[in-house]
Write a protein that holds these residues in place. Structure first.
Motif, short mmCIF file in Angstrom:
data_model
loop_
_atom_site.label_atom_id
_atom_site.label_comp_id
_atom_site.label_asym_id
_atom_site.label_seq_id
_atom_site.Cartn_x
_atom_site.Cartn_y
_atom_site.Cartn_z
N ILE A 12 -5.30 -0.28 -10.87
CA ILE A 12 -4.89 -0.51 -9.89
C ILE A 12 -3.38 0.04 -9.46
CG2 ILE A 12 -3.73 -2.68 -9.06
CD1 ILE A 12 -6.29 -4.22 -10.47
N ALA A 13 -2.74 0.33 -10.58
CA ALA A 13 -1.49 0.94 -10.50
C ALA A 13 -1.48 2.26 -9.90
CB ALA A 13 -0.66 1.14 -11.99
N LEU A 14 -2.63 3.35 -10.43
CA LEU A 14 -3.01 4.42 -9.77
C LEU A 14 -3.11 4.20 -8.30
CD1 LEU A 14 -5.23 6.22 -12.54
CD2 LEU A 14 -2.65 6.87 -11.83
N LEU A 15 -3.93 3.29 -7.79
CA LEU A 15 -4.18 3.10 -6.59
C LEU A 15 -3.11 2.65 -5.60
CD1 LEU A 15 -7.88 1.95 -6.84
CD2 LEU A 15 -7.14 4.10 -6.22
N ARG A 16 -2.14 2.15 -6.16
CA ARG A 16 -0.84 1.51 -5.42
C ARG A 16 -0.20 2.83 -4.79
NH1 ARG A 16 1.62 -2.46 -9.88
NH2 ARG A 16 0.36 -4.49 -9.36
N ASP A 17 -0.30 3.79 -5.32
CA ASP A 17 0.34 5.06 -4.77
C ASP A 17 -0.50 5.72 -3.89
OD1 ASP A 17 2.29 4.84 -6.77
OD2 ASP A 17 1.28 6.22 -8.24
N GLY A 18 -1.85 5.23 -3.55
CA GLY A 18 -2.51 5.74 -2.58
C GLY A 18 -4.05 5.91 -3.04
N THR A 29 -6.20 8.43 -16.76
CA THR A 29 -6.63 7.42 -17.58
C THR A 29 -6.87 7.83 -19.05
OG1 THR A 29 -8.70 6.63 -17.18
CG2 THR A 29 -6.91 5.53 -15.93
N GLY A 30 -7.56 9.05 -18.91
CA GLY A 30 -8.32 9.61 -20.12
C GLY A 30 -9.47 8.81 -20.60
#
Length: 73
Positions: A12-18, A29-30
């Protein structure tokens, strides 16, 4: 409501950036490709993310269940 794991929160945090591809999320995430694939499927079923381009596995955040959490809400 789905019970979010720490990895779900990372996604979710990654997708907040786009928008992001599954491969990008795996790299960031590894975690294993299969694990991320499974979590994205769960998040999509919960209508939190959407696979907007199945051929490239491009995802976007459509409902942020953590909105406001980082601000102490």
């Amino acid at each position: 409501m789905v019970s979010l794991t720490e990895v779900d929160k990372e996604i979710i945090a990654l997708l907040r950036d786009g928008r992001a591809t599954q491969s990008y999320i795996v790299d960031e995430t590894g975690r294993s490709r299969q694990y991320i694939h499974n979590r994205l499927g769960i998040l999509a079923a919960a209508e939190i993310v959407e696979n907007i381009h199945p051929k490239t596995a491009l995802y976007e955040l459509i409902d942020d269940p953590l909105e406001g959490e980082e601000n102490g809400a």
